[in-house]
Design a protein around this motif. Structure first.
Motif, mmCIF file in Angstrom:
data_model
loop_
_atom_site.group_PDB
_atom_site.id
_atom_site.type_symbol
_atom_site.label_atom_id
_atom_site.label_comp_id
_atom_site.label_asym_id
_atom_site.label_seq_id
_atom_site.Cartn_x
_atom_site.Cartn_y
_atom_site.Cartn_z
ATOM 1 N N ASP A 114 -18.896 95.885 -50.210
ATOM 2 C CA ASP A 114 -18.391 96.272 -51.550
ATOM 3 C C ASP A 114 -18.232 97.634 -52.045
ATOM 4 O OD1 ASP A 114 -21.056 95.936 -51.212
ATOM 5 O OD2 ASP A 114 -21.171 95.757 -53.370
ATOM 6 N N LYS A 115 -18.588 98.352 -51.203
ATOM 7 C CA LYS A 115 -18.661 99.939 -51.309
ATOM 8 C C LYS A 115 -17.797 100.796 -50.608
ATOM 9 C CE LYS A 115 -23.536 99.153 -52.698
ATOM 10 N NZ LYS A 115 -24.539 99.003 -52.114
ATOM 11 N N GLY A 165 -22.588 96.304 -46.975
ATOM 12 C CA GLY A 165 -21.968 97.277 -48.214
ATOM 13 C C GLY A 165 -20.365 97.121 -48.071
ATOM 14 N N THR A 225 -12.568 108.005 -47.419
ATOM 15 C CA THR A 225 -13.618 107.178 -48.001
ATOM 16 C C THR A 225 -14.235 106.386 -46.782
ATOM 17 O OG1 THR A 225 -12.049 105.047 -47.917
ATOM 18 C CG2 THR A 225 -12.239 106.462 -50.078
ATOM 19 N N LYS A 229 -25.811 107.592 -48.459
ATOM 20 C CA LYS A 229 -24.936 106.221 -48.766
ATOM 21 C C LYS A 229 -24.501 105.717 -47.572
ATOM 22 C CE LYS A 229 -24.937 107.834 -53.180
ATOM 23 N NZ LYS A 229 -26.156 108.519 -53.158
ATOM 24 N N CYS A 230 -24.303 106.252 -46.456
ATOM 25 C CA CYS A 230 -23.885 105.486 -45.383
ATOM 26 C C CYS A 230 -24.349 106.052 -43.944
ATOM 27 C CB CYS A 230 -22.289 105.804 -45.127
ATOM 28 S SG CYS A 230 -21.297 105.027 -44.053
ATOM 29 N N THR A 247 -16.443 104.387 -51.565
ATOM 30 C CA THR A 247 -17.187 105.273 -51.650
ATOM 31 C C THR A 247 -16.584 106.721 -51.042
ATOM 32 O OG1 THR A 247 -19.023 103.929 -51.678
ATOM 33 C CG2 THR A 247 -19.508 106.212 -51.492
ATOM 34 N N VAL A 266 -24.619 101.504 -46.981
ATOM 35 C CA VAL A 266 -23.395 100.786 -46.138
ATOM 36 C C VAL A 266 -23.681 101.316 -44.829
ATOM 37 C CG1 VAL A 266 -20.942 100.922 -45.848
ATOM 38 C CG2 VAL A 266 -21.870 101.554 -48.280
#
Ligand SMILES: Nc1ncnc2c1ncn2[C@@H]1O[C@H](COP(=O)(O)OP(=O)(O)OP(=O)(O)O)[C@@H](O)[C@H]1O
Ligand SMILES: [Mg+2]
Lengths: 141, 127
Positions: free
Chosen positions: B19-20, B17, B2, B66-67, B23, B90
């Protein structure tokens, strides 16, 4: 067939601050129409590449978006300087990007090959002293 | 793996991010060349880069990444972070160099994005 969306985005030469805004808007518009997944990603990549080329290499131009019920069309047209050797320009790794563009992460010489790979139809016409026109078509499933 | 695991492995600092972090991460790509990223990266990929200009964020937006991982402790300016936040990215930063960051992640099992098969042919022609 009449276009559902017809949008013209002027793109200024060397305007790195706004570079990419047209593509972001194109992606947003298509998303709102319900276009998603693979096609959306391919259009987004190709439009970003073609828009950045206008900024980096051209003396200014515009990027047009036409959306039909069954296809998306992107047309980029600029006022010069034109590309002297198209087969060289299409080759992966060939780039004439200047220092400024390179310092920002451009100049890999991958943009045109990326467009060709992502579009279902790809056509490029260029004349030195006149300009470059690129047409790309994407089928909507 | 993750994003949170990556944060631990890289001893990274989370800039956006928090809170993510659960992922999942499937593959990674390390590049400072935006067109290379655009050529073979998809939304499941983490981008490790040393560039912190707005074009990195715009490229990520085009690909729905996403990151983002910034190497060598780099931190983008606030306005750049703001646009990353709008996208829900993120963003983490690690003191490690890009090379070392890749090595640490690889060691823990993360792998690069597969390069499409058709390229093998093209590569040979060009060589
Ligand atoms: N609109 C244009 N006008 C003039 N020359 C162009 C234009 N688009 C591309 N070229 C020429 O074609 C070359 C290859 O373009 P391509 O997009 O493939 O690579 P790049 O823009 O140099 O680097 P990258 O796209 O990887 O950041 C450019 O370096 C430039 O010489
Ligand atoms: Mg280019």
């Amino acid at each position: 067939m009449e276009a559902l969306i017809h949008e013209v985005y002027p793109v200024a030469s060397a305007d790195y601050t706004s570079a990419g805004h047209a593509s972001a808007d194109i992606k947003k518009k298509l998303k709102m129409l319900g276009v998603g997944g693979d096609v959306l990603r391919r259009v987004a990549v190709a439009s970003y590449e073609v828009e950045l080329n206008l900024v980096i290499h051209s003396q200014g131009g515009h990027l047009d978006l036409n959306v039909f019920p069954d296809r998306v069309e992107l047309v980029s047209e600029d006022v010069g300087p034109g590309i002297p050797d198209l087969s060289l320009a299409m080759r992966e790794g060939w780039s004439t990007a200047n220092e400024e563009a390179r310092s920002l992460g451009f100049g890999a010489g991958m943009g045109l090959p990326n467009m060709k790979r992502n579009a279902d139809e790809f056509d490029i016409q260029s004349e030195v002293g006149k300009g470059t026109v690129i047409r790309m078509g994407f089928r909507l499933a | 793996m993750t994003i949170g695991d990556m944060v631990d492995i890289l001893k990274a600092r989370v800039l956006l991010g928090e809170d993510k972090l659960d992922t999942p991460v499937y593959t990674a790509c390390c590049s400072d060349l935006m067109s290379d990223v655009l050529a073979f990266v998809d939304e499941k990929t983490v981008l490790i880069t040393g560039l912190t200009n707005p074009h990195v964020i715009r490229t990520s937006e085009m690909l729905d990444l996403k990151c983002l991982v910034f190497a060598r402790g780099k931190v983008p300016s606030d306005d750049i972070l703001e646009s990353a936040e709008e996208q829900g990215l993120v963003v983490i930063t690690t003191k490690a160099t890009a090379f070392s960051a890749c090595g640490m992640l690889y060691e823990k099992g993360l792998r690069g994005v597969p390069v499409p098969l058709e390229w093998d042919k093209e590569g040979k022609e060009g060589a």
